[in-house]
Design a protein around this motif. Structure first.
Motif, short mmCIF file in Angstrom:
data_model
loop_
_atom_site.label_atom_id
_atom_site.label_comp_id
_atom_site.label_asym_id
_atom_site.label_seq_id
_atom_site.Cartn_x
_atom_site.Cartn_y
_atom_site.Cartn_z
N GLN A 324 33.87 43.27 41.07
CA GLN A 324 34.00 44.10 42.28
C GLN A 324 35.44 44.15 42.80
N GLY A 325 36.26 43.20 42.40
CA GLY A 325 37.64 43.19 42.86
C GLY A 325 38.57 44.08 42.07
N ILE A 326 38.08 44.64 40.98
CA ILE A 326 38.97 45.39 40.09
C ILE A 326 39.53 46.64 40.76
N GLU A 327 38.69 47.39 41.46
CA GLU A 327 39.17 48.65 42.05
C GLU A 327 40.32 48.40 43.02
N GLY A 328 40.18 47.43 43.89
CA GLY A 328 41.24 47.14 44.84
C GLY A 328 42.51 46.68 44.16
N ALA A 329 42.36 45.87 43.11
CA ALA A 329 43.53 45.39 42.39
C ALA A 329 44.26 46.52 41.69
N LEU A 330 43.52 47.42 41.06
CA LEU A 330 44.15 48.55 40.38
C LEU A 330 44.81 49.49 41.38
N THR A 331 44.20 49.63 42.56
CA THR A 331 44.81 50.44 43.61
C THR A 331 46.16 49.85 44.02
N LYS A 337 52.37 47.34 44.50
CA LYS A 337 52.38 46.21 45.43
C LYS A 337 52.45 44.85 44.74
N ALA A 338 52.21 44.80 43.45
CA ALA A 338 52.25 43.52 42.74
C ALA A 338 53.68 43.20 42.34
N SER A 339 54.20 42.09 42.78
CA SER A 339 55.56 41.67 42.42
C SER A 339 55.52 40.24 41.92
N ALA A 340 55.99 40.03 40.71
CA ALA A 340 56.05 38.70 40.10
C ALA A 340 54.68 38.03 40.07
N VAL A 341 53.61 38.83 39.88
CA VAL A 341 52.26 38.27 39.85
C VAL A 341 51.36 39.16 39.00
N LYS A 342 50.40 38.55 38.33
CA LYS A 342 49.36 39.26 37.59
C LYS A 342 48.05 39.07 38.34
N TYR A 343 47.29 40.15 38.50
CA TYR A 343 45.97 40.06 39.09
C TYR A 343 44.96 39.68 38.00
N VAL A 344 44.15 38.67 38.28
CA VAL A 344 43.12 38.25 37.33
C VAL A 344 41.78 38.14 38.06
N PHE A 345 40.69 38.20 37.28
CA PHE A 345 39.34 38.24 37.85
C PHE A 345 38.46 37.20 37.16
N ARG A 346 37.80 36.36 37.96
CA ARG A 346 36.81 35.44 37.42
C ARG A 346 35.48 36.18 37.36
N ILE A 347 35.03 36.44 36.18
CA ILE A 347 33.88 37.33 36.00
C ILE A 347 32.62 36.78 36.66
N GLU A 348 32.44 35.47 36.66
CA GLU A 348 31.22 34.90 37.25
C GLU A 348 31.15 35.09 38.76
N ALA A 349 32.25 35.54 39.39
CA ALA A 349 32.24 35.78 40.83
C ALA A 349 31.63 37.13 41.20
N THR A 350 31.25 37.92 40.20
CA THR A 350 30.64 39.22 40.46
C THR A 350 29.30 39.04 41.15
N GLU A 351 29.04 39.83 42.19
CA GLU A 351 27.80 39.72 42.96
C GLU A 351 26.78 40.74 42.49
N GLU A 352 25.56 40.27 42.22
CA GLU A 352 24.49 41.14 41.73
C GLU A 352 24.16 42.26 42.70
N ARG A 353 24.22 41.98 43.97
CA ARG A 353 23.72 42.93 44.96
C ARG A 353 24.54 44.21 45.03
N ARG A 354 25.74 44.25 44.42
CA ARG A 354 26.57 45.43 44.51
C ARG A 354 26.64 46.20 43.20
N GLU A 355 25.71 45.97 42.30
CA GLU A 355 25.72 46.64 41.01
C GLU A 355 25.38 48.14 41.18
N ASN A 356 25.91 48.94 40.27
CA ASN A 356 25.48 50.32 40.10
C ASN A 356 24.90 50.39 38.70
N HIS A 357 23.59 50.58 38.60
CA HIS A 357 22.92 50.50 37.30
C HIS A 357 22.95 51.84 36.57
N LEU A 358 22.98 51.76 35.24
CA LEU A 358 22.85 52.98 34.43
C LEU A 358 21.45 53.56 34.60
#
Length: 358
Positions: A324-331, A337-358
């Motif tokens: 869920q954090g990817i959109e904000g990071a890519l924005t 806005k990113a200077s001298a830093v890489k944005y990374v995501f811990r996948i297990e932190a994804t919350e089930e309640r915000r899924e968009n299912h196929l």
């Protein structure tokens, strides 16, 4: 399993998708613990929307193809996912190729490892395969001025680190808000210096000239920005007959670079193939190896450097929310806005309640 899909904007939706299968006997499936991100993740989605754009994988091997001999289930690994192919790192499981995968030693976190695959290889390709500079195992003992424009970016910082291992000096680093980080990478006693691009184009050119000293003309430049006046500034100090510049954006015309200057593009996808969509034709590599062989060699080199401690990843910021954090990071990446830093995501932190299912 969950997977994030990137659209123009950037907009990101999260879906349930089928578990990946091995595309070939030389691939492996990796449980993604941490995914890295790169500016190309939003940029490519502008023209090729609807894909899992993540290419920096750090995780644990789930299964391997029958021809994979260096990895086995349970190994801690990082991998450069094949760009524009299915099952990238923005998902619970991803697919990597054995020759662009390396072991993560126990002293290196998944977060740090996730900063390495794409950016470090871009730097290595640019320095050694495009500019033809001496690799670390053939380090130079000669004065060899090199401009690295965008030195606080992940690609630029890895270029500084690798050039230092090659004993290339003086390093003339152009940076802005991240220049204090770049200062930790350079060696002032060997003539290395930093030029702050925020002082204005004329002043940047003057800074480059002063760093070269006298009437010396520049012969080598790694432009990790390739925009906003970067290559135009470099051309003001470059030798137009013997100069070499490599750029990271291949979809530009680069008016202002004379035909007499050796201009190349550093397209990191070439370590997988020269045929995937988006690759721009260019001259053959100047090194003795093809890009795919060079890529396989360098990932082994990165692994050994991590084990021995003379090579490290890039500073990182863990973005909350997993996928869920990817959109904000890519924005933020799109906004610069990113200077001298890489944005990374811990996948297990994804919350089930915000899924968009196929």
């Amino acid at each position: 399993m969950k997977e994030a899909i990137v659209f123009s904007g950037p907009k990101v939706t999260i879906h349930d998708v089928e578990f990946p299968t091995l595309p070939s006997p030389n691939h492996l499936i990796i449980k993604v613990i941490v995914s890295g991100s790169n500016p190309k993740d939003w940029a490519i989605a502008e023209r090729v929307p609807g894909l899992n754009q993540g290419d920096d994988i750090a995780g644990i091997v789930h299964s391997v193809g029958e021809d994979v001999t260096d990895f086995r289930p349970g190994d801690r690994v990082a991998s450069f996912h094949e760009m524009l192919s299915p099952h990238g790192s923005f998902g619970e499981y991803a697919v990597g190729r054995a020759d662009t995968t390396f072991h993560i030693p126990q002293n290196v976190s998944f977060e740090e490892a996730a900063t390495i695959p794409l950016a470090a290889m871009t730097a290595a390709l640019g320095l050694y395969q495009r500019l033809g500079l001496p690799p670390p195992w053939l380090a130079t003992d000669q004065r060899l001025p090199l401009v690295i424009y965008g030195a606080s970016s992940a690609v630029g910082a890895f270029a500084v680190k690798l050039a230092t291992l090659s004993n290339i000096h003086p390093l003339i680093c152009v940076a802005g808000g991240g220049k204090s980080f770049v200062e930790t990478l350079i060696d002032r006693s060997k003539g290395d210096t930093i030029v702050d691009y925020r002082i204005g184009h004329e002043e940047v050119v003057t800074g480059l000239q002063n760093a070269l000293g006298g009437n010396e003309k520049l012969k080598y430049a790694f432009d990790a920005v390739s925009d906003k006046g970067s290559f135009e500034n470099i051309m003001q100090v470059m030798d137009h007959l013997q100069g070499k510049i490599t750029l990271v954006l291949a979809r530009k015309k680069y008016e202002g670079i004379p035909d007499t200057v050796d201009k190349t593009f550093t397209q990191v996808g070439r370590v997988h193939s020269s045929n995937y969509p988006g690759i721009k034709g260019e001259k053959p590599s100047v090194g003795p190896l093809g890009d795919q062989e060079f890529g396989a060699l360098m990932y082994k080199f990165f692994e050994r450097g991590l084990v021995k401690g003379w090579f490290r990843g890039h500073p990182f910021e863990v973005i909350p929310g997993g996928l869920q954090g990817i959109e904000g990071a890519l924005t933020n990446l799109k906004a610069g806005k990113a200077s001298a830093v890489k944005y990374v995501f811990r996948i297990e932190a994804t919350e089930e309640r915000r899924e968009n299912h196929l």
